[in-house]
Design an enzyme around this catalytic site. Structure first.
Site, PDB file in Angstrom:
ATOM      1  N   ALA A   1       0.807  -1.221   0.000  1.00 38.24           N
ATOM      2  CA  ALA A   1       0.000   0.000   0.000  1.00 38.24           C
ATOM      3  C   ALA A   1       0.840   1.271   0.000  1.00 38.24           C
ATOM      4  O   ALA A   1       0.283   2.368  -0.049  1.00 38.24           O
ATOM      5  CB  ALA A   1      -0.917   0.001   1.218  1.00 38.24           C
TER       6      ALA A   1
ATOM      7  N   ASN B   1       0.792  -4.142   8.005  1.00 37.15           N
ATOM      8  CA  ASN B   1       1.884  -4.856   7.332  1.00 37.15           C
ATOM      9  C   ASN B   1       2.891  -3.873   6.763  1.00 37.15           C
ATOM     10  O   ASN B   1       4.094  -4.144   6.731  1.00 37.15           O
ATOM     11  CB  ASN B   1       1.311  -5.729   6.208  1.00 37.15           C
ATOM     12  CG  ASN B   1       0.521  -6.882   6.763  1.00 37.15           C
ATOM     13  OD1 ASN B   1       1.088  -7.886   7.158  1.00 37.15           O
ATOM     14  ND2 ASN B   1      -0.791  -6.728   6.851  1.00 37.15           N
TER      15      ASN B   1
ATOM     16  N   HIS C   1      -0.882   7.210   4.304  1.00 38.11           N
ATOM     17  CA  HIS C   1       0.393   6.684   4.812  1.00 38.11           C
ATOM     18  C   HIS C   1       1.425   7.801   4.695  1.00 38.11           C
ATOM     19  O   HIS C   1       1.584   8.371   3.610  1.00 38.11           O
ATOM     20  CB  HIS C   1       0.855   5.492   3.972  1.00 38.11           C
ATOM     21  CG  HIS C   1      -0.174   4.412   3.846  1.00 38.11           C
ATOM     22  ND1 HIS C   1      -0.348   3.436   4.785  1.00 38.11           N
ATOM     23  CD2 HIS C   1      -1.098   4.185   2.894  1.00 38.11           C
ATOM     24  CE1 HIS C   1      -1.334   2.641   4.413  1.00 38.11           C
ATOM     25  NE2 HIS C   1      -1.812   3.070   3.272  1.00 38.11           N
TER      26      HIS C   1
HETATM   27  N1  LIG Z   1       1.573  -5.067   2.544  1.00 37.57           N
HETATM   28  C1  LIG Z   1       0.502  -4.328   2.399  1.00 37.57           C
HETATM   29  O1  LIG Z   1       0.576  -3.156   2.012  1.00 37.57           O
HETATM   30  C2  LIG Z   1      -0.841  -4.867   2.725  1.00 37.57           C
HETATM   31  C3  LIG Z   1      -0.998  -6.160   3.133  1.00 37.57           C
HETATM   32  N2  LIG Z   1      -2.231  -6.664   3.375  1.00 37.57           N
HETATM   33  C4  LIG Z   1      -2.339  -8.088   3.770  1.00 37.57           C
HETATM   34  O2  LIG Z   1      -3.102  -8.754   2.790  1.00 37.57           O
HETATM   35  C5  LIG Z   1      -4.051  -9.588   3.397  1.00 37.57           C
HETATM   36  C6  LIG Z   1      -5.183  -9.861   2.478  1.00 37.57           C
HETATM   37  O3  LIG Z   1      -5.958  -8.693   2.277  1.00 37.57           O
HETATM   38  P1  LIG Z   1      -7.452  -8.818   1.788  1.00 37.57           P
HETATM   39  O4  LIG Z   1      -7.544  -9.692   0.618  1.00 37.57           O
HETATM   40  O5  LIG Z   1      -7.970  -7.443   1.675  1.00 37.57           O
HETATM   41  O6  LIG Z   1      -8.106  -9.552   3.048  1.00 37.57           O
HETATM   42  P2  LIG Z   1      -9.393 -10.487   3.055  1.00 37.57           P
HETATM   43  O7  LIG Z   1      -9.714 -10.699   4.485  1.00 37.57           O
HETATM   44  O8  LIG Z   1     -10.427  -9.953   2.148  1.00 37.57           O
HETATM   45  O9  LIG Z   1      -8.873 -11.847   2.410  1.00 37.57           O
HETATM   46  C7  LIG Z   1      -7.952 -12.710   3.007  1.00 37.57           C
HETATM   47  C8  LIG Z   1      -8.230 -14.088   2.473  1.00 37.57           C
HETATM   48  O10 LIG Z   1      -7.189 -14.981   2.869  1.00 37.57           O
HETATM   49  C9  LIG Z   1      -7.789 -16.225   3.183  1.00 37.57           C
HETATM   50  N3  LIG Z   1      -6.935 -16.998   4.084  1.00 37.57           N
HETATM   51  C10 LIG Z   1      -6.792 -16.876   5.419  1.00 37.57           C
HETATM   52  N4  LIG Z   1      -5.945 -17.808   5.886  1.00 37.57           N
HETATM   53  C11 LIG Z   1      -5.551 -18.530   4.827  1.00 37.57           C
HETATM   54  C12 LIG Z   1      -4.689 -19.645   4.671  1.00 37.57           C
HETATM   55  N5  LIG Z   1      -4.087 -20.188   5.718  1.00 37.57           N
HETATM   56  N6  LIG Z   1      -4.509 -20.148   3.435  1.00 37.57           N
HETATM   57  C13 LIG Z   1      -5.126 -19.603   2.376  1.00 37.57           C
HETATM   58  N7  LIG Z   1      -5.965 -18.555   2.455  1.00 37.57           N
HETATM   59  C14 LIG Z   1      -6.176 -18.023   3.666  1.00 37.57           C
HETATM   60  C15 LIG Z   1      -9.109 -15.849   3.831  1.00 37.57           C
HETATM   61  O11 LIG Z   1      -9.985 -16.923   3.753  1.00 37.57           O
HETATM   62  C16 LIG Z   1      -9.548 -14.653   3.003  1.00 37.57           C
HETATM   63  O12 LIG Z   1     -10.366 -15.039   1.930  1.00 37.57           O
HETATM   64  C17 LIG Z   1      -4.381  -8.839   4.714  1.00 37.57           C
HETATM   65  O13 LIG Z   1      -4.842  -9.722   5.700  1.00 37.57           O
HETATM   66  C18 LIG Z   1      -3.046  -8.271   5.094  1.00 37.57           C
HETATM   67  O14 LIG Z   1      -2.314  -9.224   5.850  1.00 37.57           O
HETATM   68  C19 LIG Z   1      -3.349  -5.903   3.208  1.00 37.57           C
HETATM   69  C20 LIG Z   1      -3.235  -4.606   2.816  1.00 37.57           C
HETATM   70  C21 LIG Z   1      -1.981  -3.979   2.551  1.00 37.57           C
HETATM   71  O1  LIG Z   2      -3.747  -1.362   2.765  1.00 35.63           O
HETATM   72  C1  LIG Z   2      -3.305  -0.564   3.601  1.00 35.63           C
HETATM   73  O2  LIG Z   2      -3.621   0.638   3.621  1.00 35.63           O
HETATM   74  C2  LIG Z   2      -2.295  -1.012   4.619  1.00 35.63           C
HETATM   75  C3  LIG Z   2      -2.617  -2.251   5.293  1.00 35.63           C
HETATM   76  O3  LIG Z   2      -3.750  -2.672   5.381  1.00 35.63           O
HETATM   77  C4  LIG Z   2      -1.493  -2.969   5.890  1.00 35.63           C
HETATM   78  O4  LIG Z   2      -0.402  -2.408   5.968  1.00 35.63           O
HETATM   79  O5  LIG Z   2      -1.701  -4.120   6.311  1.00 35.63           O
END
Ligand SMILES: NC(=O)C1=CN([C@@H]2O[C@H](COP(=O)(O)OP(=O)(O)OC[C@H]3O[C@@H](n4cnc5c(N)ncnc54)[C@H](O)[C@@H]3O)[C@@H](O)[C@H]2O)C=CC1
Ligand SMILES: O=C([O-])CC(=O)C(=O)O
Length: 265
Positions: free
Chosen positions: A122, A188, A218
């Protein structure tokens, strides 16, 4: 050009956005979801995509594996993917605040020949931050501000009454490592910045909920021998998950495009 094949771990809001924007030439061949979601995900995706509950059930060889499954998903599947010598692009970077897990993933990659790509997610500027580190860094501060609804279901609920806020309120200050562990779906980015910069303990984090916010903001402030930079990024949240910024999904799409393109920008 032969079509390349992608595996996505997780099929939530981010993965579905990535699927929608997948570049031509890369097809989604495998999706890995928890056992409880196998049936619904198969119904959603139809016959063209193999839906599995473990990466080890995959008999083919993906050209790229992307993790969109959150921190528990990376912890569950990361070692197997890297141990098979595959490239794994990750967004649940906060899981790497767990030194033991980070060590296991590194070791699996070294032993199996895999590569782990920490995506910028992000935020922006991770290239500049990592370059600045080579000259020595003095301080790195990260501030995130989101609408109260985007902090719902997180540890923020223990620290502040999100529904009662009338103005922007800082509810957490601490280190990147602690923030990434306490807010696994929201901070994250703190870990990503720490990995590119001065580490989980030395990176300072401040988290804010603002009832007037419509974007995920951010702010990164870096000082070092190179000089100083500030970045403010106001990202649109994903329609289906206000915790997640659209740019995070787009950083995964970029990683997908890099598999196809001989020139990396
Ligand atoms: N680095 C970054 O900038 C960001 C990182 N993230 C990470 O990305 C993740 C995913 O985001 P979204 O898709 O929006 O969340 P979400 O909650 O919509 O989707 C996460 C999916 O992962 C699945 N899941 C959970 N445990 C699992 C496993 N052991 N094996 C396979 N699938 C599994 C869930 O069932 C769910 O469908 C967040 O939880 C966060 O950790 C999110 C936003 C920004
Ligand atoms: O998507 C974002 O804005 C950031 C986020 O959720 C994360 O860092 O896990």
């Amino acid at each position: 050009m032969t079509t390349k094949r992608l595996m996505i771990i997780g099929y939530g809001a981010m993965a579905q956005e990535v699927h929608r924007l997948l570049p031509a030439g890369l097809e989604l061949a495998w999706v890995v979801v928890p056992e409880s979601q196998l049936v619904s995900t198969r119904e959603q995706l139809g016959a063209g995509v193999e839906v599995l509950s473990s990466t080890t059930q995959c008999e083919g060889r993906p050209d790229l594996v992307v993790e969109c499954a959150g921190q528990p998903g990376l912890a569950e599947h990361g070692e197997a993917v890297l141990g098979r010598g595959l490239t794994l692009a990750i967004v649940a970077t906060g899981a790497l605040a767990d030194e033991a897990l980070y060590g296991r993933l590194r070791q699996a990659a070294e032993a199996g020949g895999g590569r782990m790509l920490v995506l910028s997610g992000a935020v922006a500027g991770m290239d500049g931050l990592a370059a600045a580190r080579e000259g020595g860094l003095e301080s790195v501060t990260y501030e995130a501000c989101k609408a109260p609804g985007s902090w719902k279901g997180s540890h923020a609920e223990q620290l502040v009454d999100l529904d009662a806020l009338t103005e922007a309120t800082v509810f957490y200050e601490g280190t990147a490592g602690e923030a990434a562990r306490l807010f696994p779906a929201n901070a994250n980015v703190a870990a990503t910045i720490a990995l590119a910069g001065i580490g989980m303990q030395a990176t300072t984090v401040r988290l804010t909920a603002d009832p007037a916010a419509t974007r995920n903001t951010h702010r990164i402030h870096v000082q070092g021998r190179f000089g100083e930079f500030r970045i403010e990024l106001n990202g649109r949240p994903l329609e289906h998950n206000p915790k997640t910024s659209m740019l995070a999904a787009l950083s995964v799409v970029r990683a997908c495009r890099q598999v196809l393109d001989p020139v990396t920008v």
